[in-house]
Design an enzyme around this catalytic site. Sequence first.
Site, mmCIF file in Angstrom:
data_model
loop_
_atom_site.group_PDB
_atom_site.id
_atom_site.type_symbol
_atom_site.label_atom_id
_atom_site.label_comp_id
_atom_site.label_asym_id
_atom_site.label_seq_id
_atom_site.Cartn_x
_atom_site.Cartn_y
_atom_site.Cartn_z
ATOM 1 C CB CYS A 2 38.962 49.910 21.723
ATOM 2 S SG CYS A 2 39.123 50.372 19.999
ATOM 3 C CB CYS A 44 42.351 50.585 20.697
ATOM 4 S SG CYS A 44 41.092 51.863 20.566
#
Length: 148
Positions: free
Chosen positions: A70, A73
């Site tokens: 991600c 993230c």
Amino acid sequence: MSETLHIVCPHCHTTNRVQKAQLASAPDCGKCKQALFTGHPVALDDEAAFERHVTRSQIPVLVDFWAPWCGPCRMMAPAYEQAAASLEPHVRVAKVDTEAAQALGARYNIRSIPTLALFVDGREVARQPGALTSPAQIAQWARAQLPR
């Protein structure tokens, strides 16, 4: 008489009793002798360790549900790491890799990552989907969600 808190060790996951007044004095685990607070997020990809930290620690637990693939993230990770240093020892800062711990992601109905969730006394009290990009923003959000 000072108040005693249960604090779960980030290394061996043993529950320790710590005087509230001693939190800022760098307490060590009675079992493994390592620091109870490291200023870094604790990886809680094991369901039993997650459960222990969330239900047995008598300080709030801020969890970042994330995944290695991600982009947002990974973008938030350095800020989250820095926020840990300012939130501890009054808030345990943890991370759950939703790829490694898919059951935890499903159990908490994590639909987008990153998602921050704040747990107090074993209960989720707040959730923030999406990346917060500064340590101050993360710490401010977490503190604003704490019960007064």
